[in-house]
Design a protein around this motif. Structure first.
Motif, mmCIF file in Angstrom:
data_model
loop_
_atom_site.group_PDB
_atom_site.id
_atom_site.type_symbol
_atom_site.label_atom_id
_atom_site.label_comp_id
_atom_site.label_asym_id
_atom_site.label_seq_id
_atom_site.Cartn_x
_atom_site.Cartn_y
_atom_site.Cartn_z
ATOM 1 N N GLY A 52 86.739 12.145 43.097
ATOM 2 C CA GLY A 52 85.805 11.913 41.908
ATOM 3 C C GLY A 52 84.352 12.007 42.270
ATOM 4 N N LYS A 86 87.778 26.644 36.218
ATOM 5 C CA LYS A 86 88.784 26.249 36.808
ATOM 6 C C LYS A 86 90.096 27.042 37.172
ATOM 7 C CE LYS A 86 86.211 22.555 37.584
ATOM 8 N NZ LYS A 86 85.140 22.904 36.749
ATOM 9 N N ALA A 113 88.411 13.023 37.564
ATOM 10 C CA ALA A 113 90.145 13.178 37.257
ATOM 11 C C ALA A 113 90.308 13.436 35.841
ATOM 12 C CB ALA A 113 90.512 11.710 37.606
ATOM 13 N N GLY A 122 80.371 22.047 41.713
ATOM 14 C CA GLY A 122 81.770 21.871 40.759
ATOM 15 C C GLY A 122 81.898 22.430 39.546
ATOM 16 N N TYR A 123 80.736 23.040 39.239
ATOM 17 C CA TYR A 123 80.794 23.667 37.871
ATOM 18 C C TYR A 123 81.079 25.039 37.789
ATOM 19 C CZ TYR A 123 79.259 19.049 36.371
ATOM 20 O OH TYR A 123 79.394 17.655 36.338
ATOM 21 N N ARG A 126 79.457 4.620 30.177
ATOM 22 C CA ARG A 126 80.689 4.495 30.516
ATOM 23 C C ARG A 126 81.578 3.683 29.748
ATOM 24 N NH1 ARG A 126 80.911 6.627 36.064
ATOM 25 N NH2 ARG A 126 83.058 6.055 36.312
ATOM 26 N N ASP A 151 78.329 12.448 44.678
ATOM 27 C CA ASP A 151 77.117 11.946 44.172
ATOM 28 C C ASP A 151 76.598 10.542 45.038
ATOM 29 O OD1 ASP A 151 76.743 13.541 41.958
ATOM 30 O OD2 ASP A 151 78.666 12.341 40.894
ATOM 31 N N GLY A 199 82.009 19.893 44.679
ATOM 32 C CA GLY A 199 82.155 19.311 43.455
ATOM 33 C C GLY A 199 80.521 18.870 43.326
ATOM 34 N N GLY A 200 80.318 18.456 42.145
ATOM 35 C CA GLY A 200 79.104 17.733 41.594
ATOM 36 C C GLY A 200 78.192 18.710 41.082
ATOM 37 N N LYS A 201 77.175 18.349 40.715
ATOM 38 C CA LYS A 201 76.074 19.482 39.984
ATOM 39 C C LYS A 201 75.407 20.178 41.120
ATOM 40 C CE LYS A 201 75.182 17.011 35.895
ATOM 41 N NZ LYS A 201 75.257 15.460 35.904
ATOM 42 N N CYS A 235 85.862 16.972 44.455
ATOM 43 C CA CYS A 235 85.156 16.202 43.706
ATOM 44 C C CYS A 235 84.741 16.416 42.302
ATOM 45 C CB CYS A 235 83.935 15.235 44.525
ATOM 46 S SG CYS A 235 84.429 14.645 46.020
ATOM 47 N N LEU A 236 85.709 16.623 41.360
ATOM 48 C CA LEU A 236 85.407 17.275 40.010
ATOM 49 C C LEU A 236 85.653 16.329 38.876
ATOM 50 C CD1 LEU A 236 87.476 20.709 41.016
ATOM 51 C CD2 LEU A 236 84.956 20.172 41.089
ATOM 52 N N ARG A 261 78.661 -0.759 37.947
ATOM 53 C CA ARG A 261 78.670 0.678 37.342
ATOM 54 C C ARG A 261 78.608 0.757 35.959
ATOM 55 N NH1 ARG A 261 83.656 4.152 39.714
ATOM 56 N NH2 ARG A 261 82.306 5.714 39.326
ATOM 57 N N ARG A 314 84.881 5.033 28.250
ATOM 58 C CA ARG A 314 85.999 5.238 29.420
ATOM 59 C C ARG A 314 86.669 3.710 29.839
ATOM 60 N NH1 ARG A 314 83.637 8.969 34.163
ATOM 61 N NH2 ARG A 314 85.412 7.862 34.949
HETATM 62 N N1 UDP Z 1 82.166 17.360 38.064
HETATM 63 C C1 UDP Z 1 82.144 18.680 38.625
HETATM 64 N N2 UDP Z 1 82.779 19.469 37.897
HETATM 65 C C2 UDP Z 1 83.256 19.508 36.545
HETATM 66 C C3 UDP Z 1 83.071 18.042 35.846
HETATM 67 C C4 UDP Z 1 82.591 16.992 36.913
HETATM 68 O O1 UDP Z 1 81.922 18.847 39.865
HETATM 69 O O2 UDP Z 1 83.606 20.319 36.127
HETATM 70 C C5 UDP Z 1 81.753 16.234 38.783
HETATM 71 C C6 UDP Z 1 80.526 15.362 38.334
HETATM 72 O O3 UDP Z 1 79.220 16.203 38.654
HETATM 73 C C7 UDP Z 1 80.864 14.130 38.960
HETATM 74 C C8 UDP Z 1 82.358 13.875 39.428
HETATM 75 O O4 UDP Z 1 82.681 15.260 38.920
HETATM 76 O O5 UDP Z 1 80.029 14.162 40.226
HETATM 77 C C9 UDP Z 1 83.008 12.889 38.394
HETATM 78 O O6 UDP Z 1 82.653 11.933 38.565
HETATM 79 P P1 UDP Z 1 82.854 10.508 38.083
HETATM 80 O O7 UDP Z 1 82.394 9.269 38.373
HETATM 81 O O8 UDP Z 1 82.897 10.722 36.356
HETATM 82 O O9 UDP Z 1 84.556 10.491 38.125
HETATM 83 P P2 UDP Z 1 85.771 9.575 38.371
HETATM 84 O O10 UDP Z 1 85.588 9.240 40.045
HETATM 85 O O11 UDP Z 1 85.511 8.459 37.593
HETATM 86 O O12 UDP Z 1 86.769 10.413 38.140
#
Ligand code: UDP
Length: 248
Positions: free
Chosen positions: A191, A141, A167, A137-138, A225, A195, A109-111, A164-165, A218, A228
């Motif tokens: 989530g 899916k 929700a 995570g890009y 945010r 990061d 997950g993550g960038k 960690c993609l 946050r 959301r």
């Molecule tokens: N993310 C990812 N792939 C995607 C979309 C999002 O890896 O296709 C990652 C994004 O880089 C971030 C995480 O998912 O690290 C989402 O974080 P956010 O705080 O928005 O998520 P939450 O914990 O609030 O669900």
């Protein structure tokens, strides 16, 4: 299994952080494949607004309340939960147990670059923890890109997969693909935790966490945010209205 508490249609495990970590480690030891989902009030409100989401979130084997809003709602509904159990901290408990339990960890997950950085930082913080792979995570899916990620996880021999993609993408992906990763014992849907682990996003200072104001911190750091976060008051007041309507 722990007692389940129904908060607006999502069934949470009524556990403390210690109990949640112990339960997950116990299940990993016994080789029982387990998914951990960590909905906050924003996600519960998403379920209320789009009821098909209940199916996705409800498939978690262990579901913990990652947000003070859920804990407050449970109190309003007179079915209190023991405490807030942050997914971020629960994930760290599992990393801390990696060495002694021999649990091999994969960060997904993550960038690009974030998962590697997170693994390096966690390796320093928890010497002896075992990291066997990372992937950003890009990717698409479903289809070939997703299958390539699954093959990478399987080849790594991971016991614990941090997913960690965000929700509900992460929950959906786990539900659809867990059978293809029979070696993975724990799927942790966490989530934005990577990061945080990587040091790129700072966790709120203890003061904010202690006073149940992490959401405010946050918001102050990431004003984008706000859209959301409007789900939070909707959830909170909606719960009072729900309570009044359903008074016995
Ligand atoms: N993310 C990812 N792939 C995607 C979309 C999002 O890896 O296709 C990652 C994004 O880089 C971030 C995480 O998912 O690290 C989402 O974080 P956010 O705080 O928005 O998520 P939450 O914990 O609030 O669900």
């Amino acid at each position: 299994m722990a007692e389940k508490i129904n908060v607006r249609g999502v069934y949470f495990d009524n556990v403390t952080m210690d109990e949640a970590a112990a339960m997950l480690i116990e299940r990993a030891r016994a080789g029982v494949q387990t998914s951990l989902f960590t909905p906050n009030s924003e996600i519960v409100q998403m379920c209320i607004d789009n009821p098909e989401m209940y199916d996705i979130i409800g498939k978690g084997d262990v579901i913990i309340p990652d947000g003070i809003g859920v804990v407050k709602a449970a109190k309003i509904l007179k079915t209190p939960l023991k405490e807030r159990v942050a997914g971020f901290d629960t994930g760290k408990r599992i990393i801390a147990a990696s060495k002694d339990e021999g649990l091999k960890i994969f960060f997904l997950g993550g960038k690009p670059g974030i998962a590697e950085q997170a693994a390096e930082k966690m390796q320093e913080e928890y010497p002896g923890s075992i990291f066997v792979g990372t992937n950003d995570g890009y990717f698409k899916k479903e289809g070939a890109e997703s299958d390539a990620v699954i093959a990478k996880v399987n080849e790594s021999g991971a016991d614990v997969l941090f997913v960690c993609l965000g929700a509900p993408t992460q929950e959906k992906w786990i539900n659809e693909n867990r059978d293809k990763m029979p070696g993975v014992k724990l799927f942790l849907a966490l989530g934005g935790s990577l990061d945080g682990y990587s040091g790129n996003v700072k966790r709120a200072p203890q003061f904010f966490i202690k006073h149940n104001l992490e959401w405010f911190y946050r918001l102050a750091c990431q004003p984008s945010r706000i859209g959301r976060m409007m789900k939070l008051p909707k959830f909170y007041f909606g719960t009072w209205i729900y309570k009044m309507k359903n008074k016995k």
